[in-house]
Design a protein around this motif. Structure first.
Motif, short mmCIF file in Angstrom:
data_model
loop_
_atom_site.label_atom_id
_atom_site.label_comp_id
_atom_site.label_asym_id
_atom_site.label_seq_id
_atom_site.Cartn_x
_atom_site.Cartn_y
_atom_site.Cartn_z
N TYR A 1 -12.02 6.18 -8.70
CA TYR A 1 -11.43 5.42 -9.80
C TYR A 1 -12.47 4.55 -10.49
O TYR A 1 -12.49 4.42 -11.72
CB TYR A 1 -10.29 4.53 -9.29
CG TYR A 1 -8.92 5.06 -9.61
CD1 TYR A 1 -8.49 5.25 -10.92
CD2 TYR A 1 -8.02 5.37 -8.60
CE1 TYR A 1 -7.23 5.72 -11.23
CE2 TYR A 1 -6.75 5.86 -8.89
CZ TYR A 1 -6.36 6.02 -10.21
OH TYR A 1 -5.11 6.50 -10.51
N ASN A 2 -13.35 3.95 -9.71
CA ASN A 2 -14.33 3.04 -10.30
C ASN A 2 -15.47 3.76 -11.02
O ASN A 2 -16.29 3.13 -11.68
CB ASN A 2 -14.88 2.10 -9.23
CG ASN A 2 -13.84 1.07 -8.79
OD1 ASN A 2 -13.01 0.65 -9.59
ND2 ASN A 2 -13.86 0.70 -7.53
N ALA B 1 -6.83 -0.50 -12.12
CA ALA B 1 -6.84 -1.95 -11.96
C ALA B 1 -5.93 -2.38 -10.81
O ALA B 1 -6.27 -3.29 -10.04
CB ALA B 1 -6.40 -2.62 -13.27
N SER B 2 -4.77 -1.72 -10.68
CA SER B 2 -3.85 -2.12 -9.62
C SER B 2 -4.39 -1.75 -8.24
O SER B 2 -4.17 -2.48 -7.28
CB SER B 2 -2.47 -1.48 -9.85
OG SER B 2 -2.53 -0.08 -9.81
N LEU B 3 -5.14 -0.65 -8.14
CA LEU B 3 -5.75 -0.30 -6.86
C LEU B 3 -6.80 -1.33 -6.47
O LEU B 3 -6.88 -1.77 -5.31
CB LEU B 3 -6.38 1.09 -6.92
CG LEU B 3 -7.18 1.53 -5.68
CD1 LEU B 3 -6.32 1.47 -4.43
CD2 LEU B 3 -7.75 2.93 -5.89
N ASN B 4 -7.61 -1.73 -7.42
CA ASN B 4 -8.63 -2.75 -7.12
C ASN B 4 -7.98 -4.07 -6.73
O ASN B 4 -8.47 -4.78 -5.84
CB ASN B 4 -9.55 -2.93 -8.33
CG ASN B 4 -10.52 -1.78 -8.49
OD1 ASN B 4 -10.91 -1.15 -7.50
ND2 ASN B 4 -10.93 -1.49 -9.71
N ALA C 1 0.83 -1.20 0.00
CA ALA C 1 0.00 0.00 0.00
C ALA C 1 0.87 1.25 0.00
O ALA C 1 0.60 2.22 -0.73
CB ALA C 1 -0.94 0.00 1.20
N GLY C 2 1.92 1.24 0.82
CA GLY C 2 2.81 2.39 0.87
C GLY C 2 3.49 2.64 -0.46
O GLY C 2 3.59 3.79 -0.92
N SER C 3 3.93 1.58 -1.10
CA SER C 3 4.59 1.71 -2.40
C SER C 3 3.63 2.22 -3.47
O SER C 3 3.96 3.12 -4.27
CB SER C 3 5.16 0.36 -2.83
OG SER C 3 5.79 0.45 -4.09
N TRP C 4 2.40 1.68 -3.48
CA TRP C 4 1.43 2.07 -4.50
C TRP C 4 1.03 3.54 -4.34
O TRP C 4 1.00 4.29 -5.32
CB TRP C 4 0.18 1.19 -4.40
CG TRP C 4 -0.79 1.44 -5.51
CD1 TRP C 4 -0.84 0.81 -6.72
CD2 TRP C 4 -1.85 2.42 -5.53
NE1 TRP C 4 -1.86 1.34 -7.49
CE2 TRP C 4 -2.48 2.32 -6.79
CE3 TRP C 4 -2.31 3.36 -4.61
CZ2 TRP C 4 -3.56 3.13 -7.14
CZ3 TRP C 4 -3.38 4.17 -4.96
CH2 TRP C 4 -4.00 4.05 -6.22
N VAL C 5 0.77 3.96 -3.12
CA VAL C 5 0.36 5.34 -2.87
C VAL C 5 1.48 6.32 -3.23
O VAL C 5 1.24 7.35 -3.86
CB VAL C 5 -0.08 5.53 -1.41
CG1 VAL C 5 -0.22 7.01 -1.07
CG2 VAL C 5 -1.40 4.81 -1.15
N GLU C 6 2.71 5.99 -2.85
CA GLU C 6 3.82 6.90 -3.14
C GLU C 6 4.06 7.02 -4.64
O GLU C 6 4.32 8.13 -5.15
CB GLU C 6 5.10 6.41 -2.44
CG GLU C 6 6.30 7.33 -2.62
CD GLU C 6 6.22 8.61 -1.80
OE1 GLU C 6 7.25 9.30 -1.70
OE2 GLU C 6 5.13 8.93 -1.26
#
Length: 280
Positions: free
Chosen positions: A251-252, A219-222, A187-192
């Motif tokens: 996003y959705n 798609a990656s967030l989901n 989660a930290g990596s995706w948000v940053e």
């Protein structure tokens, strides 16, 4: 990671979480004694397994992949977008340490993509400090710092070392029963990575390539939320799920290949808010 290790992880998670419907089929007996398909017993086909291995073992686009796209479209490196390495000593809880291991992992990839040697080493140092604090140093090769120093002038090899290290850390956490921690790191990596993407330009919406990068993260967030839901009983994971939910909602609402300026503005603001809560 070896293919066998990847397959073992996939089989383990499939049997527990059933996260790949395409691989889920089984049989049960009907009244006539014959077997008919059911969705409750997994049956894994070799072709499906090979297809899913990469995205499941590391199911999200790596922060390097995102920053490489930024590099390709000519976006400049901005050091102040990254989390300050001076913040590392204030992360005292497991949650903050895991989230910011992910944050610094993205910052590290960002710096290495732009061949920022000193910043790359600085982010590697604070990442190592958090890895030690989380007691997951066994995920790293003992000579990781030496590898980076020896290849500091070889961008391709440097990126490969860093990316493999991030993969191995993710695998180690799951193999040692700390999947909730691995979700926080992800989660930290995706948000940053998204934060960097949405703040690297003063007007993200006017840059078509940048818009494409942002839209691809739907798609990656989901997928991230799907995996985090496996560990939703963990209060730290549940809190992060709740923080990401408003972003997922926006996003959705985004249609394929179409996003409004208002939607982009909300994504930028929600990402900023979540990221701020991670690094504060």
């Amino acid at each position: 990671m070896r293919i066998l290790q990847k397959r073992t992880l996939v089989l383990m998670f499939l049997s527990v979480a059933m996260v790949f419907p395409a691989c889920q089929s089984g049989k049960k007996k009907d009244k006539g004694g014959k077997e008919e398909p059911t969705a409750t017993k997994p049956r894994i086909e070799k072709e499906e397994l090979e297809k899913d291995v990469k995205e499941f073992v590391y199911p999200l686009p790596t922060s390097f992949e995102v920053t490489e796209m930024l590099n390709r479209i000519g976006a400049a490196y901005i050091l102040t977008l990254s989390n300050s390495t001076e913040n590392v000593d204030k992360y005292l809880t497991e949650k903050k340490q895991a989230l910011n291991l992910g944050v610094y992992g993205a910052d590290l990839s960002y710096a290495s993509t732009y061949n920022q040697k000193q910043q790359t080493m600085d982010f590697m140092e604070v990442s190592k400090k958090l890895i030690d604090a989380l007691n997951i140093s066994g995920a790293l090769p003992a000579d990781i710092v030496d590898q980076i120093e020896q290849n500091e002038d070889n961008k391709d090899q440097l990126v490969r070392i860093i990316t493999n290290t991030f993969y191995d850390t993710y695998e180690y956490l799951n193999a040692n029963g700390r999947g909730a921690v691995s979700m926080l790191v992800l989660a930290g990596s995706w948000v940053e990575a998204l934060y960097i993407t949405t703040n690297i330009s003063e007007n993200t919406y006017q840059n078509k390539e940048m818009v494409k990068i942002v839209m691809k993260q739907k798609a990656s967030l989901n997928k991230l939320l799907e995996l985090m839901n496996i560990h939703k009983d963990d209060p730290n994971v549940q809190e992060v799920i709740q923080q990401l939910s408003p972003l997922a909602k926006v996003y959705n609402m985004v249609e394929e290949n179409a996003i409004s300026e208002d939607q982009m503005d909300i994504i930028i603001e929600e990402t900023r808010k979540v990221r701020s809560s991670f690094v504060e």
